[in-house]
Scaffold this active site. Sequence first.
Site, PDB file in Angstrom:
ATOM      1  N   CYS A  54       0.739  -1.061   0.035  1.00 58.09           N
ATOM      2  CA  CYS A  54      -0.084   0.013   0.089  1.00 58.09           C
ATOM      3  C   CYS A  54       1.002   1.176   0.074  1.00 58.09           C
ATOM      4  O   CYS A  54       1.911   1.210   0.514  1.00 58.09           O
ATOM      5  CB  CYS A  54      -0.852  -0.124   1.167  1.00 58.09           C
ATOM      6  SG  CYS A  54      -2.039   1.260   1.357  1.00 58.09           S
ATOM      7  N   ASP A  56       0.277   3.626   1.761  1.00 59.64           N
ATOM      8  CA  ASP A  56       0.413   4.310   3.172  1.00 59.64           C
ATOM      9  C   ASP A  56       1.678   4.493   3.435  1.00 59.64           C
ATOM     10  O   ASP A  56       2.825   3.704   3.495  1.00 59.64           O
ATOM     11  CB  ASP A  56      -0.395   3.735   4.071  1.00 59.64           C
ATOM     12  CG  ASP A  56      -0.681   4.017   5.284  1.00 59.64           C
ATOM     13  OD1 ASP A  56       0.350   4.435   6.002  1.00 59.64           O
ATOM     14  OD2 ASP A  56      -1.937   3.984   5.488  1.00 59.64           O
ATOM     15  N   ARG A  58       2.902   4.814   6.382  1.00 60.71           N
ATOM     16  CA  ARG A  58       3.548   4.232   7.624  1.00 60.71           C
ATOM     17  C   ARG A  58       3.945   2.754   7.339  1.00 60.71           C
ATOM     18  O   ARG A  58       4.258   1.906   8.209  1.00 60.71           O
ATOM     19  CB  ARG A  58       2.281   4.080   8.435  1.00 60.71           C
ATOM     20  CG  ARG A  58       2.160   5.465   8.902  1.00 60.71           C
ATOM     21  CD  ARG A  58       0.606   5.689   9.726  1.00 60.71           C
ATOM     22  NE  ARG A  58      -0.637   5.134   8.738  1.00 60.71           N
ATOM     23  CZ  ARG A  58      -1.591   4.907   8.987  1.00 60.71           C
ATOM     24  NH1 ARG A  58      -2.099   5.040  10.120  1.00 60.71           N
ATOM     25  NH2 ARG A  58      -2.490   4.525   8.209  1.00 60.71           N
ATOM     26  N   HIS A 110      -2.308  -3.759   5.023  1.00 63.51           N
ATOM     27  CA  HIS A 110      -2.120  -3.652   6.202  1.00 63.51           C
ATOM     28  C   HIS A 110      -3.384  -3.106   7.173  1.00 63.51           C
ATOM     29  O   HIS A 110      -4.333  -2.670   6.328  1.00 63.51           O
ATOM     30  CB  HIS A 110      -1.157  -2.349   6.653  1.00 63.51           C
ATOM     31  CG  HIS A 110      -1.912  -1.172   6.134  1.00 63.51           C
ATOM     32  ND1 HIS A 110      -2.369   0.018   6.741  1.00 63.51           N
ATOM     33  CD2 HIS A 110      -1.908  -0.548   4.555  1.00 63.51           C
ATOM     34  CE1 HIS A 110      -2.863   0.834   5.796  1.00 63.51           C
ATOM     35  NE2 HIS A 110      -2.491   0.728   4.552  1.00 63.51           N
ATOM     36  N   CYS A 113      -6.435  -0.063   6.824  1.00 61.60           N
ATOM     37  CA  CYS A 113      -6.066   0.731   5.449  1.00 61.60           C
ATOM     38  C   CYS A 113      -7.268   1.692   5.127  1.00 61.60           C
ATOM     39  O   CYS A 113      -8.418   1.026   4.942  1.00 61.60           O
ATOM     40  CB  CYS A 113      -6.011  -0.413   4.333  1.00 61.60           C
ATOM     41  SG  CYS A 113      -5.439   0.316   2.770  1.00 61.60           S
TER      42      CYS A 113
HETATM   43 ZN   LIG Z   1      -3.440   1.077   3.008  1.00 56.17          ZN
END
Ligand SMILES: [Zn+2]
Length: 221
Positions: A54, A56, A58, A110, A113
């Site tokens: 992803c 993302d 993090r 994750h 999400c």
């Molecule tokens: Zn995500």
Amino acid sequence: MCATKANPANDPHQITYEGLLEGNKQFIERSLKEDPEYFDKLSSQNPPVLWIGCADSRVPANQITNTKPGEIFVHRNIANMVIHSDMNMLSVLDYAVNVLKVKHVIVTGHYGCGGVLAAISNQQFGLIDNWLRHIKDVYRLHDKELDAIKDMDKRVDRLVEFNVIENVYNLCKTSIVQNAWQIGQPLGVHGWVYSISTGMITDMKVSAYDNANMDNVFRFK
Ligand SMILES: [Zn+2]
């Protein structure tokens, strides 16, 4: 004192454009101090793993697997999707499998999400709704189990798991992966889910090393 300071690592809101470049200088200094040949050693790459994760911020592939530059070939998009008409993903996969000869392709989702949450929110977000549609399709495959989960966070997390599993399957369906298996190239396709709150990776245990269990209609001879 120098007017330009590196970004304070503990406060993302204080990050500045100049700070990123200053941070780069510190990275070079630190890397060469640890190993004077650091950059010479990275003159070519031979990573054994392709990571599809992803976008993302993090969930950075190297940090959470304790690996270094040169060790993981990375493709990231919203909600770690493997869409068979996505030329970007297919190009990365083709290069990773046929040129770099990676041994493993790992789809890593994750918990929590935002892309998965958005997909089941019944709201419009614009262009991205077309991307998120693929997650809605995954929901439809498991709607009975998901509808029964009343806690929305838990429902999102279960859909995150189903989405990873489905995208592992999507990888297996590609001619790129099946052709590698056909010629006996060692290649494992795996699905993981990462927890941002604990740092723990959970193996979904859906690893595939051939197309033996694939629905016949997707199988190439
Ligand atoms: Zn995500």
